[in-house]
Scaffold this motif. Structure first.
Motif, short mmCIF file in Angstrom:
data_model
loop_
_atom_site.label_atom_id
_atom_site.label_comp_id
_atom_site.label_asym_id
_atom_site.label_seq_id
_atom_site.Cartn_x
_atom_site.Cartn_y
_atom_site.Cartn_z
N GLY A 261 8.50 -10.03 5.30
CA GLY A 261 9.22 -11.18 5.85
C GLY A 261 8.95 -12.46 5.08
O GLY A 261 9.07 -13.54 5.62
N LYS A 262 8.57 -12.34 3.82
CA LYS A 262 8.29 -13.51 3.00
C LYS A 262 9.34 -13.65 1.91
O LYS A 262 10.07 -12.72 1.62
CB LYS A 262 6.91 -13.39 2.35
N SER A 263 9.37 -14.79 1.30
CA SER A 263 10.26 -15.04 0.18
C SER A 263 9.45 -14.91 -1.11
O SER A 263 8.32 -15.41 -1.18
CB SER A 263 10.85 -16.44 0.28
N THR B 176 0.81 -1.22 0.00
CA THR B 176 0.00 0.00 0.00
C THR B 176 0.84 1.27 0.00
O THR B 176 0.33 2.34 -0.30
CB THR B 176 -0.95 0.01 1.21
N ASP B 177 2.12 1.17 0.34
CA ASP B 177 3.01 2.32 0.27
C ASP B 177 3.47 2.50 -1.17
O ASP B 177 3.80 1.52 -1.85
CB ASP B 177 4.24 2.13 1.17
N PRO B 178 3.51 3.73 -1.68
CA PRO B 178 3.97 3.95 -3.06
C PRO B 178 5.40 3.45 -3.27
O PRO B 178 6.25 3.59 -2.39
CB PRO B 178 3.91 5.46 -3.22
N VAL B 179 5.64 2.88 -4.44
CA VAL B 179 6.94 2.32 -4.79
C VAL B 179 7.47 3.03 -6.03
O VAL B 179 6.72 3.34 -6.95
CB VAL B 179 6.79 0.80 -5.07
N ASP B 180 8.76 3.29 -6.05
CA ASP B 180 9.41 3.86 -7.22
C ASP B 180 9.40 2.80 -8.32
O ASP B 180 9.99 1.74 -8.17
CB ASP B 180 10.84 4.25 -6.85
N PHE B 181 8.71 3.08 -9.42
CA PHE B 181 8.55 2.09 -10.47
C PHE B 181 9.81 1.86 -11.29
O PHE B 181 9.83 1.03 -12.19
CB PHE B 181 7.38 2.45 -11.37
N ARG B 182 10.88 2.56 -10.97
CA ARG B 182 12.16 2.26 -11.63
C ARG B 182 12.82 1.05 -10.98
O ARG B 182 13.78 0.51 -11.52
CB ARG B 182 13.08 3.47 -11.54
N LYS B 183 12.30 0.62 -9.84
CA LYS B 183 12.86 -0.56 -9.17
C LYS B 183 12.62 -1.79 -10.03
O LYS B 183 11.57 -1.95 -10.64
CB LYS B 183 12.22 -0.76 -7.80
N GLY B 184 13.59 -2.67 -10.02
CA GLY B 184 13.50 -3.92 -10.77
C GLY B 184 13.31 -5.09 -9.82
O GLY B 184 12.80 -4.95 -8.71
N PHE B 185 13.77 -6.24 -10.26
CA PHE B 185 13.62 -7.46 -9.47
C PHE B 185 14.24 -7.34 -8.08
O PHE B 185 13.61 -7.68 -7.09
CB PHE B 185 14.26 -8.66 -10.20
N ASP B 186 15.48 -6.86 -8.02
CA ASP B 186 16.19 -6.80 -6.74
C ASP B 186 15.52 -5.83 -5.77
O ASP B 186 15.35 -6.15 -4.59
CB ASP B 186 17.65 -6.38 -6.95
N LEU C 184 12.35 -4.70 -5.69
CA LEU C 184 11.04 -5.17 -5.26
C LEU C 184 11.15 -6.40 -4.35
O LEU C 184 10.39 -6.54 -3.39
CB LEU C 184 10.16 -5.47 -6.47
N THR C 185 12.11 -7.26 -4.64
CA THR C 185 12.35 -8.42 -3.77
C THR C 185 12.75 -7.95 -2.38
O THR C 185 12.31 -8.51 -1.37
CB THR C 185 13.43 -9.33 -4.37
N GLY C 186 13.56 -6.91 -2.31
CA GLY C 186 13.96 -6.35 -1.01
C GLY C 186 12.77 -5.82 -0.23
O GLY C 186 12.69 -6.00 0.99
N ILE C 187 11.83 -5.18 -0.91
CA ILE C 187 10.63 -4.68 -0.24
C ILE C 187 9.81 -5.83 0.33
O ILE C 187 9.34 -5.79 1.46
CB ILE C 187 9.78 -3.83 -1.22
N VAL C 188 9.64 -6.88 -0.46
CA VAL C 188 8.88 -8.05 0.00
C VAL C 188 9.54 -8.67 1.22
O VAL C 188 8.89 -8.99 2.21
CB VAL C 188 8.75 -9.10 -1.13
#
Length: 72
Positions: free
Chosen positions: A40-42, A19-29, A31-35
């Motif tokens: 606390g999930k994989s 629900t928090d806005p994310v910078d859409f320039r982020k890629g796999f790494d 977004l994976t860090g945010i998750v």
């Protein structure tokens, strides 16, 4: 990030919405860090992870498939 337990993709895949806005320039790494940090999930557990931009008019999706991560 919140879980949407009542909404599942076919086959019973859980869906999580950041629900928090994310910078859409982020890629796999990124977004994976945010998750990993906020939930606390994989990402490889088979769940679908959704992210919104600052204006909340677009969605970016991250999902683990057999061959690796998919980004929509």
């Amino acid at each position: 990030m919140i879980g949407l337990p009542d909404y599942k993709v076919s086959g019973g895949t859980p869906i999580y919405l950041c629900t928090d806005p994310v910078d859409f320039r982020k890629g796999f790494d990124g977004l994976t860090g945010i998750v990993t940090t906020s939930l606390g999930k994989s990402v490889s557990d088979g769940s679908l992870f959704l992210f919104v931009n600052r204006k909340r008019d677009r969605i970016k999706a991250l999902w683990w498939e057999t061959g690796g991560l998919t980004l929509w």
